[in-house]
Scaffold this active site. Structure first.
Site, short mmCIF file in Angstrom:
data_model
loop_
_atom_site.label_atom_id
_atom_site.label_comp_id
_atom_site.label_asym_id
_atom_site.label_seq_id
_atom_site.Cartn_x
_atom_site.Cartn_y
_atom_site.Cartn_z
CD GLU A 55 -2.95 -1.12 2.31
OE1 GLU A 55 -2.95 -0.14 3.06
OE2 GLU A 55 -3.73 -2.09 2.42
CD GLN A 67 -0.68 -3.40 5.02
OE1 GLN A 67 -1.24 -3.04 6.04
NE2 GLN A 67 -1.30 -4.07 4.07
NE ARG A 69 -1.85 -7.55 3.61
CZ ARG A 69 -3.03 -7.38 4.19
NH1 ARG A 69 -3.13 -7.42 5.51
NH2 ARG A 69 -4.11 -7.17 3.47
CG HIS A 605 -8.94 -42.81 -17.05
ND1 HIS A 605 -8.59 -44.13 -17.24
CD2 HIS A 605 -10.09 -42.82 -16.35
CE1 HIS A 605 -9.49 -44.89 -16.65
NE2 HIS A 605 -10.40 -44.12 -16.10
#
Length: 648
Positions: A55, A67, A69, A605
């Site tokens: 941010e 910010q 993270r 398959h």
């Protein structure tokens, strides 16, 4: 385009304002600001070593970071041990095996032991080009794609596995960035390796096609492979438990491909024959008859398994007492043991024992060795058996399949009659009869390799569980299933010299596994984290769900979305909608009027079995199990490859 802006209010708080047409399309930042944000964003990512949720804001043209993270929702990038600077492309092994759930470390390690190309050859070596990420396995295709011939052939091969996967790979390898890396990469595949593996198979395949009589081929190969697996089992039983037995088991896994490879040359005649048959009928002439040739085949181990499940259902249906005992049971395993010696249920007990001897090592998601097998937990397969009892008439599954066989034989006769004209009619008839015989006798062998690999995995599972019981009694692990959170080589070392922190390692990996279940694995991912997205080619009706048509025909019916083949009963005539399918799913095909699968291609398959059963199938529809709801009326177009929701 921006519809809304949020602004601060004097005294605190915010308010939202709708934007005018001009404001909604104005550039929000200057070019210089955009470049500054991108630059510092990259620096922050490099600093923390992972993608970041950042941010930030500008005040008076000064950039502030408020910010940062980790982005935990991103699918992790597979990590090579010794990566070079080239762009690498990884494809999902789970999509190839049509089983996209996360696997524990033990399952990862066995697959890395099993697949030899790229390994140096020392005992216990894990394949360096099979990488783990998000609990899934990814194969580094780059050494092949760095070669021009690889870029030409491999995407075409992937097309039959999963068209969206093939499209994503093709989109990456055509970029200048990838091609420049291909020039300098140290991982360029040697042409000797694929030639060493493929040339003998191709030569033997040609010999089989040209000179061998295909009559009885499936029985002969089944008997040979069964004998080889029994030898492995005998060898394991004749060494003491512990490290020695685990080492013998590891060697069996590492060497099994050299045994299973006998199947591959015998599949080549089917591939060659069908191409030659199509050439004899150019322009799509007699296309329906050619399609019919692949139905009602004899000798496919998976189809035989499905039919025998129908036989068991018929036996139960014919005995009111047995039906009540089984349907009222709260523990099928215990109930089966309690009735196994009862004379009045002898027909059922005999058939059930035979079925478990042949197929008890199978189960849902069977490529994952940690998953329980039918012989351990028969409850799962009994859900399917009980579903087959909803068919009104006994033997209807056999009647249906015999009708498909008869239709194939009649189609063959029509094809033969069509070419039996003119001066060379007799020659063409002789040639076509040989091609049809080769095709129908060789195609069933497609399932043999997986069948016997899973039979070996079933044996290895028993060996691992034996060790787990000892480890539990010695307090090395807290519960039996903890053993799956070690890899195979770690298990060997732990049996010899237990690590002090083995429980901590296991608990961390169990938490990782829980987290990985919530992640959606991409079909293709690059070494820089890009997930390329491809779309199906073709024209599809507006609002339809595009996919790949792999079994012809169009059917309308009620959709039944199943995430687990043993969780619910599929009623006759319903359309099965599934995330993926393996042999444990195909007994449901007996009741299904059509099949819709999220992953897969022409040769995976579920597609092969759907064609054998003569039911329409569309695969490779992204999010089909979310977009289609149980109870909706849908139309499945297996010819053009799409699904339409008709009624909610």
């Amino acid at each position: 385009e921006k519809k809304l802006k949020i602004i601060s209010v004097p005294g605190g708080g915010t308010k939202a304002e709708n934007l005018t047409n001009k404001q909604s399309t104005d550039q929000a930042l200057t070019d210089d600001q955009i470049i500054r944000v991108a630059k510092i964003g990259k620096e922050i990512e490099d600093h923390y070593g992972s993608p970041q949720d950042i941010e930030w804001c500008f005040e008076n043209d000064e950039l502030f970071i408020v910010q940062s993270r980790p982005i935990t929702s991103l699918f992790p990038v597979p990590k090579m041990v010794n990566k070079d600077e080239s762009l690498h492309v990884y494809f999902s092994f789970g999509h190839f095996q049509v089983m996209t759930e996360p696997l524990p470390p033990m399952s990862h390690s066995l697959i890395k032991l099993f697949l030899p190309p790229g390994k140096k050859g020392y005992e216990g070596e894990y394949n360096p080009f099979i990488l783990s990420a998000g609990g899934r396995l990814y194969v580094d295709l780059s050494p092949i794609l760095f070669r021009r011939v690889g870029r030409k052939i491999l995407p075409k091969m992937l097309q039959s596995i999963d068209p969206l996967m093939a499209g994503a790979v093709l989109e990456i390898v055509e970029r200048d960035e990838f091609l420049k890396g291909a020039v300098v990469s140290k991982y360029k595949s040697s042409l000797i390796t694929p030639v060493k593996w493929l040339l003998p198979i191709f030569i033997k395949g040609l010999k089989v096609t040209l000179w061998k009589d295909s009559t009885g081929r499936t029985k002969e190969i089944f008997a040979y492979l069964n004998n080889q697996i029994n030898k492995i089992k005998h060898n394991l039983e004749n060494v003491p438990e512990g490290r020695d037995r685990l080492l013998v088991g590891r060697a069996a896994v590492e060497n099994i491909l050299s045994t299973l490879i006998i199947v591959f040359p015998h599949i080549i005649p089917a591939l060659i024959s069908i191409k030659k048959i199509h050439k004899m009928f150019p322009g799509g002439i007699m296309s329906n008859e050619i399609l019919a040739l692949q139905r009602g085949l004899k000798g496919n181990v998976t189809t035989e398994m499905d039919l025998e499940i129908g036989d068991i259902a018929d036996i139960i249906k014919e005995s009111t007492g047995l039906y009540k005992v089984l349907s009222d049971s709260l523990d099928i395993g215990t109930t089966l043991k309690s009735i196994e010696n009862m004379e009045r249920y002898s027909a059922f007990n005999e058939e059930w024992k035979r079925f478990i001897n042949l197929y008890g090592f199978r189960g849902v998601g069977e490529i994952d060795i940690s998953k329980p097998r039918w012989q351990e937990k028969p409850e799962s397969i009994f859900k399917v058996i009980m579903g087959n009892m909803k068919e009104d008439s006994s033997g209807s599954h056999r009647v249906h399949y015999n009708n498909l066989t008869k239709e194939a034989e009649e189609a063959a006769e029509r094809l033969i009659a069509f070419v039996n004209t003119g001066l060379f009619g007799k020659y063409r008839v002789k040639k076509l009869k040989h091609l049809i015989k080769d095709y129908r006798n060789s195609l069933p062998l497609r399932e043999h390799g997986k069948y016997f690999l899973m039979k070996l995995f079933g044996i290895i599972r028993e060996v691992i569980l034996e060790e787990a019981k000892i480890m539990l009694s010695d307090n090395i692990i807290d519960e039996i299933d903890d053993v799956w959170f070690l890899d195979y080589n770690e298990l060997i070392e732990t049996v010899s010299n237990p690590l002090e922190d083995v429980k901590t390692i296991i608990n961390i990996r169990k938490k990782d596994m829980d987290f990985n279940r919530g992640m959606t694995p991409p079909r293709v991912i690059t070494s820089d984290g890009e997930i390329p997205v491809a779309k199906h080619k073709g024209e599809f009706p507006e609002g339809s769900l595009p996919g790949a048509g792999v079994s012809a025909g169009t059917v309308e019916g009620i959709a039944h979305v199943l995430m687990d083949p043993h969780s619910e009963v599929l009623d006759p005539g319903e359309i099965l909608v599934a995330p993926f399918t393996d042999p444990a799913w195909t007994p449901l095909f007996i009741n299904a009027s059509a099949v819709v699968i999220e992953v897969g291609g022409l040769m995976t398959h579920g597609s092969v079995i759907a064609r054998e059963y003569g039911i329409p199938a569309v695969v490779s529809i992204e999010n089909a199990t979310k977009l289609i709801k149980t109870g909706q009326r849908i139309r499945v177009n297996g010819d053009l490859g799409f699904v339409e929701v008709i009624e909610e």
